[in-house]
Design a protein around this motif. Sequence first.
Motif, PDB file in Angstrom:
ATOM      1  N   TYR A 330       5.551  41.324  -7.015  1.00 53.13           N
ATOM      2  CA  TYR A 330       5.788  42.979  -7.319  1.00 53.13           C
ATOM      3  C   TYR A 330       5.121  43.554  -6.561  1.00 53.13           C
ATOM      4  O   TYR A 330       4.588  44.635  -6.348  1.00 53.13           O
ATOM      5  CB  TYR A 330       5.337  42.538  -9.008  1.00 53.13           C
ATOM      6  N   GLN A 344      15.778  37.570 -18.539  1.00 54.45           N
ATOM      7  CA  GLN A 344      14.551  37.910 -18.182  1.00 54.45           C
ATOM      8  C   GLN A 344      13.466  37.287 -19.141  1.00 54.45           C
ATOM      9  O   GLN A 344      12.557  37.006 -19.654  1.00 54.45           O
ATOM     10  CB  GLN A 344      13.798  38.984 -17.772  1.00 54.45           C
ATOM     11  N   PHE A 345      13.955  38.342 -20.381  1.00 54.58           N
ATOM     12  CA  PHE A 345      13.011  38.051 -21.933  1.00 54.58           C
ATOM     13  C   PHE A 345      13.799  37.105 -22.643  1.00 54.58           C
ATOM     14  O   PHE A 345      12.576  36.678 -23.275  1.00 54.58           O
ATOM     15  CB  PHE A 345      13.761  39.699 -22.468  1.00 54.58           C
ATOM     16  N   ASP A 360       5.523  37.376 -20.569  1.00 55.16           N
ATOM     17  CA  ASP A 360       5.346  38.500 -21.852  1.00 55.16           C
ATOM     18  C   ASP A 360       5.557  39.432 -20.174  1.00 55.16           C
ATOM     19  O   ASP A 360       5.908  40.643 -19.988  1.00 55.16           O
ATOM     20  CB  ASP A 360       4.900  39.033 -22.543  1.00 55.16           C
ATOM     21  N   ARG A 361       3.681  39.646 -19.899  1.00 53.27           N
ATOM     22  CA  ARG A 361       4.438  40.633 -18.249  1.00 53.27           C
ATOM     23  C   ARG A 361       5.513  40.296 -17.180  1.00 53.27           C
ATOM     24  O   ARG A 361       5.464  40.860 -16.877  1.00 53.27           O
ATOM     25  CB  ARG A 361       3.051  40.013 -18.017  1.00 53.27           C
ATOM     26  N   THR A 362       5.694  38.707 -16.524  1.00 51.07           N
ATOM     27  CA  THR A 362       6.621  38.375 -15.967  1.00 51.07           C
ATOM     28  C   THR A 362       7.890  38.834 -16.712  1.00 51.07           C
ATOM     29  O   THR A 362       8.224  39.650 -15.739  1.00 51.07           O
ATOM     30  CB  THR A 362       6.704  36.994 -15.679  1.00 51.07           C
ATOM     31  N   SER A 364       8.067  41.754 -17.633  1.00 53.86           N
ATOM     32  CA  SER A 364       8.047  43.086 -18.494  1.00 53.86           C
ATOM     33  C   SER A 364       8.307  43.047 -16.624  1.00 53.86           C
ATOM     34  O   SER A 364       9.092  44.885 -16.315  1.00 53.86           O
ATOM     35  CB  SER A 364       6.558  43.715 -18.200  1.00 53.86           C
ATOM     36  N   ARG A 365       7.730  42.690 -15.714  1.00 49.97           N
ATOM     37  CA  ARG A 365       8.151  43.134 -14.475  1.00 49.97           C
ATOM     38  C   ARG A 365       9.045  43.049 -13.363  1.00 49.97           C
ATOM     39  O   ARG A 365       9.521  43.305 -12.806  1.00 49.97           O
ATOM     40  CB  ARG A 365       6.522  42.190 -13.051  1.00 49.97           C
ATOM     41  N   THR A 367      11.744  43.714 -15.518  1.00 51.23           N
ATOM     42  CA  THR A 367      12.268  44.669 -15.961  1.00 51.23           C
ATOM     43  C   THR A 367      12.389  45.933 -14.797  1.00 51.23           C
ATOM     44  O   THR A 367      13.239  46.551 -14.663  1.00 51.23           O
ATOM     45  CB  THR A 367      11.884  45.124 -17.210  1.00 51.23           C
ATOM     46  N   GLU A 368      10.363  45.716 -14.924  1.00 55.99           N
ATOM     47  CA  GLU A 368      10.186  47.306 -13.921  1.00 55.99           C
ATOM     48  C   GLU A 368      11.364  47.157 -12.554  1.00 55.99           C
ATOM     49  O   GLU A 368      12.058  47.714 -11.796  1.00 55.99           O
ATOM     50  CB  GLU A 368       8.955  46.850 -13.671  1.00 55.99           C
ATOM     51  N   SER A 371      14.370  48.988 -11.145  1.00 56.69           N
ATOM     52  CA  SER A 371      14.325  50.373 -11.753  1.00 56.69           C
ATOM     53  C   SER A 371      14.670  51.447 -10.695  1.00 56.69           C
ATOM     54  O   SER A 371      14.395  50.514  -9.370  1.00 56.69           O
ATOM     55  CB  SER A 371      12.833  51.148 -12.836  1.00 56.69           C
TER      56      SER A 371
END
Length: 381
Positions: A330, A344-345, A360-362, A364-365, A367-368, A371
């Motif tokens: 990332y 991923q969640f 949780d951060r992983t 989120s990353r 997911t981004e 994008s």
Amino acid sequence: MTGELGDISVSDYYDSKVRHGEIDADADQRALAVRFDRLLEKVSEKRLSRKTSSLGWLFAKRQPVEPVRGLYIWGDVGRGKTMIMDLFFEIVPVKRKGRFHFHEFMRDMHARIKQARADIASGKIKGDDPIKPVAEDLCRELRLLCFDEFSVTDIADAMLLGRLFSRLFADGVVVVATSNVEPDLLYKDGLNRQLFVPFIQQLKERCEVVRLSSRTDFRMEKLGGQPVYLHPFSDEATARFQSMWESVVEAPRAPSDAVEVQGRTIHVPQAYHGMARFSFTDLCAKPLGASDYLRLCELYHTIFIEGVPQFERAMRNEAKRFITLIDTLYDNHIRVIALADVSQFDLGVKLGGTEAFEFDRTASRLTEMQSDEYLEQCSRL
């Protein structure tokens, strides 16, 4: 001029592939092909002037042969640099020619130097310089060297290049290279870089520097609009993952690679033009760390990862490595295509403890990283 495909220039060959629908026409690519036409002509003239040709004695006696400047082509990934160079390599009428991935070539050079040191120690080779016999052998083997993905990130490579290429250039070896960076940025911020700078100047003197800035990343166009995080495991998801890989490497499989990191070797099961394919086990079930993942980021702009599991408590070490892996990819804007068991969640929900919180951060990353904004940023780097 007569190449291995007959009386054809690089631009003719390019135009033929456009007419047959093998590639899309692009003005910048064709302009590069025309530059290769000029190099093809100079290399062909040089062959005629050598004493081994029927008229070589005449040219050799009456006019000195100017050294042929090669080409250093740089630009963003996926722009067609390698494709045009390969067209040139295929038709150039040079028998002693070699086309290498740069890191493959440097591994071979280090292996040869290691053997030369052993031969010096045993008395098989006279002298005390292991680079000299390696350079001499290379000059006998090759008159044209084509490199794909020329980059310098390792101090051992940086220290070797100047001495090795000085001999190659002095002997008239023509060098062609593709790279993602301009020459002045090679080995940027590297240890003892001031010792490497003279090689950069030498490279620019012996190679015409050309930037290819075509409109798009042609390989990644093929992935446009497709999901880059596939789940759950199924025949359909596996087939789609494989299809995406084949679309960018243009074959079911690609050759393996080996990456050196601080004396260790990371096996890369498949690698092709800045793209690498791993299993989850390859990356996270082995004792790898941030420095290993960072090294992969230096070499590959796109990484395929298959077999990402839902983590259990017994997999805390693998989970920590996966967290570090995703953080590194990332932070370095690496494009990731993943095949996973769950979304991923849900990857870390069974872990509990600190790792579950870190996931949780992983998530989120991850997911981004799916994008359009993130993928577009990857394409610009």
